[in-house]
Design a protein around this motif. Structure first.
Motif, short mmCIF file in Angstrom:
data_model
loop_
_atom_site.label_atom_id
_atom_site.label_comp_id
_atom_site.label_asym_id
_atom_site.label_seq_id
_atom_site.Cartn_x
_atom_site.Cartn_y
_atom_site.Cartn_z
N VAL A 137 0.85 -1.20 0.00
CA VAL A 137 0.00 0.00 0.00
C VAL A 137 0.89 1.25 0.00
O VAL A 137 1.84 1.34 0.78
N ALA A 138 0.57 2.20 -0.87
CA ALA A 138 1.24 3.51 -0.86
C ALA A 138 0.42 4.44 0.02
O ALA A 138 -0.78 4.61 -0.22
N VAL A 139 1.04 5.01 1.05
CA VAL A 139 0.34 5.89 1.98
C VAL A 139 0.88 7.32 1.81
O VAL A 139 2.08 7.55 1.93
N PHE A 140 -0.03 8.26 1.52
CA PHE A 140 0.35 9.67 1.40
C PHE A 140 -0.04 10.37 2.70
O PHE A 140 -1.22 10.57 2.98
N GLY A 141 0.95 10.74 3.51
CA GLY A 141 0.68 11.36 4.81
C GLY A 141 0.14 12.78 4.65
O GLY A 141 0.45 13.48 3.68
N ALA A 142 -0.68 13.18 5.62
CA ALA A 142 -1.30 14.51 5.58
C ALA A 142 -0.47 15.51 6.37
O ALA A 142 0.13 15.17 7.38
N SER A 143 -0.47 16.75 5.93
CA SER A 143 0.29 17.79 6.63
C SER A 143 -0.41 18.27 7.89
O SER A 143 0.23 18.74 8.82
N ASN A 144 -1.75 18.17 7.92
CA ASN A 144 -2.47 18.78 9.05
C ASN A 144 -2.61 17.85 10.25
O ASN A 144 -3.06 18.28 11.30
N PHE A 145 -2.23 16.59 10.09
CA PHE A 145 -2.14 15.65 11.22
C PHE A 145 -0.80 14.94 11.10
O PHE A 145 -0.74 13.77 10.72
N PRO A 146 0.29 15.64 11.43
CA PRO A 146 1.63 15.08 11.15
C PRO A 146 1.90 13.75 11.86
O PRO A 146 2.65 12.92 11.34
N PHE A 147 1.27 13.52 13.02
CA PHE A 147 1.40 12.21 13.66
C PHE A 147 0.26 11.28 13.22
O PHE A 147 0.51 10.21 12.68
N ALA A 148 -0.98 11.69 13.48
CA ALA A 148 -2.11 10.76 13.39
C ALA A 148 -2.44 10.33 11.96
O ALA A 148 -2.99 9.24 11.75
N PHE A 149 -2.12 11.18 10.96
CA PHE A 149 -2.28 10.80 9.55
C PHE A 149 -0.95 10.88 8.83
O PHE A 149 -0.90 11.04 7.62
N GLY A 150 0.14 10.79 9.61
CA GLY A 150 1.47 10.86 9.02
C GLY A 150 2.00 9.47 8.70
O GLY A 150 1.21 8.53 8.49
N VAL A 151 3.33 9.32 8.72
CA VAL A 151 3.90 8.06 8.23
C VAL A 151 3.60 6.88 9.16
O VAL A 151 3.65 5.73 8.72
N ALA A 152 3.30 7.13 10.44
CA ALA A 152 2.88 6.03 11.34
C ALA A 152 1.42 6.23 11.74
O ALA A 152 0.98 5.77 12.79
N GLY A 153 0.67 6.93 10.91
CA GLY A 153 -0.72 7.27 11.24
C GLY A 153 -1.68 6.13 10.93
O GLY A 153 -1.28 4.97 10.70
#
Ligand code: NAP
Length: 517
Positions: A137-153
């Motif tokens: 799976v390719a995951v594109f992390g979000a800027s507005n949730f750097p932790f919760a929707f980031g690379v380990a989100g």
């Protein structure tokens, strides 16, 4: 290292340029995705206990390194200390919760229909179905949730939980944080004795790296949180591949809210106060921010709008994540303010120094203008909301029905005094969104089993799914049915013996017993 091969963040609070980090050349993608695909056939990745251990290990590592990570989070996002602490803990809880989800095998949704030679209209074979991982799976992390929707989100946690390797594209606004968090995930994967290629980070600030990732043959699905433009571009790229793949893009949303006359009478001041908090928290940079509120015309409505404007005018300038986002909002608000059918209630927002600051703002329009002008229904990302005034229930319902798919909506009503209106509004809102909030605002998103964070297009590209909560794992699984398979060739969860006590639907009935026990 040449400037072309590095990527740096800027502290949004001061405008200070931070340290440089290596960018991934698009030429490196094939090797990473091939390794991720090879990891899919590695028995270690099929071991639920190892995967759960990796998720828990990542959470423990993130907590242990919390002080350094929170500092980096603040310097690269400009978000306040309390948010850094809350979001880091949410991310850890999310990783642990998804480890728990896969522990008992229920996420496999096993279904067993035993053979029945006497079934009408024809004898039926033995059919056993469950969900299997889709692949890398390719995951594109979000800027507005750097932790919760980031690379380990949430996306990474959900994919790893069900056994899908992840290649995460870090958001370019936070390269140092991405690297630090990714190192912990990689270490936790090694400690849990999973294949190292189960997780990789790629970084870059040009569309090429993300496009190369989505085009890579071995990638089986894409998870994205960000702009409508970006999500749609990746969706189109994925659809144009020789073998198209699903893109689970969670994109922009206006999240329209309705306040009725009854609600204003009962608790107008409280609604104004909580509304202002919900559009200024995180500088309004939330995909669940209520961007439009429908408010009745008349004296009470006038007082409410004036109260909101006053509270916003008293707020300090707010720090936005990037110069690009701040500038985009300034331009959008200038365009709105120039319209004949819009009236600024607070001054038109301007750029503020130092860093990427902006004043919170609110404008007023009519519900009829909102219903007829698509530009008024576009998301303005940041501390802004449009107040749309309605003179009748018909005008209100017409405006609500003009909206496309939304992540969430909110209804403030006096249900006892306005039962019919509340019923009609609830039904109209439900048809166009993933979550309807009553007497509250949608900005908080709990990580639970029942949470739905998704919605019809253009809120997402996959209206049947959620990107938050325990059922977010479904996006990265697909069903397979085994017909008349010998027991020894069936996956453990579909065999007659059920030593883990997994809940399964056997001949139509939910049970966690073994068959023949
Ligand atoms: P974005 O521009 O959509 O970018 C998100 C990620 O996708 C970045 O890693 C970006 O990489 C990549 N990307 C975007 N378009 C791409 C393309 N055509 N090809 C390949 N990769 C692509 O989101 P953002 O920078 O976080 O914010 C911009 C706007 O998105 C905001 O102003 C706001 O409107 C919206 N937003 C929405 C949400 C939400 O929760 N739904 C969250 C954040 C932002 P590159 O930058 O390197 O291309």
């Amino acid at each position: 290292m040449t400037p072309e091969t590095t990527i740096s963040a800027t502290d949004p609070r001061s405008g200070e340029r931070l340290d440089a980090h290596p960018a991934t050349p698009p030429s490196a993608i094939p090797e990473l995705t091939a390794a991720a695909a090879a990891a899919c056939s590695d028995a270690r990745l099929h071991d639920t206990d190892r995967r759960a251990a990796a998720l828990r290990g990542a959470a423990a590592r993130l907590r242990a390194d919390g002080e350094r990570l929170r500092d980096r989070f603040q310097r690269e996002s400009g978000l306040p200390a309390a948010r850094a602490a809350g979001e880091l803990e949410r991310t850890c809880v999310q990783l642990e919760a998804l480890a728990d989800v896969v522990a008992d095998g229920a996420h496999l949704e096993p279904i067993i229909d035993r053979a029945d030679p006497d079934a009408a209209p024809a004898p039926r074979p033995d059919l056993r179905r469950m969900l299997v991982p889709v692949g890398p799976v390719a995951v594109f992390g979000a800027s507005n949730f750097p932790f919760a929707f980031g690379v380990a989100g949430g996306d990474t946690a959900a994919a790893l939980a069900v056994g899908c390797p992840v290649v995460a594209k870090g958001h370019p606004a936070q390269p140092g944080l991405n690297r630090a968090v990714a190192d912990h995930v990689a270490a936790a994967i090694e400690e849990a004795q999973l294949p190292a290629a189960a997780f990789a980070l790629v970084q870059g600030d040009t569309p090429e790296i993300g496009a190369a990732l989505v085009r890579a043959q071995e990638i089986a699905a894409v998870a994205f949180t960000g702009s409508t433009k970006g999500g749609r571009a990746l969706f189109d790229l994925a659809a144009a591949r020789e073998r198209p793949i699903p893109v689970f893009a969670e994109m922009g949303s206006v999240n329209p809210a309705v306040v009725t006359a009854g609600a204003l009478r009962r608790r107008g001041a409280e609604i104004a106060q909580t509304f202002v908090a919900s559009i200024t928290g995180a500088a309004g940079q939330l995909c669940t921010k209520p961007g439009v509120v429908l408010v009745p015309e008349g004296e009470e409505g006038d007082r409410w709008c004036a109260d909101v404007a006053e509270r916003l005018a008293a707020a300090q300038p707010l720090v936005m994540l990037t110069a690009r986002m701040r500038d985009a909002l300034v331009d959008q608000l200038a365009d709105l303010a120039a319209r004949d059918d819009v009236r600024p209630l607070t001054p038109s927002s301007a750029r503020q120094e130092p860093g990427f600051r902006i004043d919170a703002a609110t404008y007023e329009t009519s519900a009829t203008a909102l219903a007829t002008a698509p530009a008024l229904r576009e998301e303005c990302f940041g501390p802004f909301a449009l107040l749309a005034r309605y003179a009748s229930q018909d005008e209100l319902l017409t405006a609500v029905r003009a909206f496309d798919g939304q992540l969430a909506t909110a209804l403030h009503a006096d249900v006892a005094a306005e039962p019919e209106l509340a019923q009609q509004l609830s039904a109209a809102l439900e048809r166009r969104c993933g979550r309807v909030v009553f007497d509250g605002w949608p900005t908080g998103v709990a990580v639970t089993w029942a949470m739905q964070h998704g919605g019809p297009y253009p809120a997402t590209t996959a209206p049947g799914e959620t990107s938050v909560g325990m059922t977010a794992t479904r996006r990265f699984q697909r069903p397979v049915c085994w017909q008349d398979a010998p027991q020894e060739l069936l996956p453990q969860a579909l065999r007659d013996a059920n030593p883990r006590g997994t809940w399964r639907r056997v001949d139509g009935q939910l049970t966690n017993a073994s068959i023949g026990a």
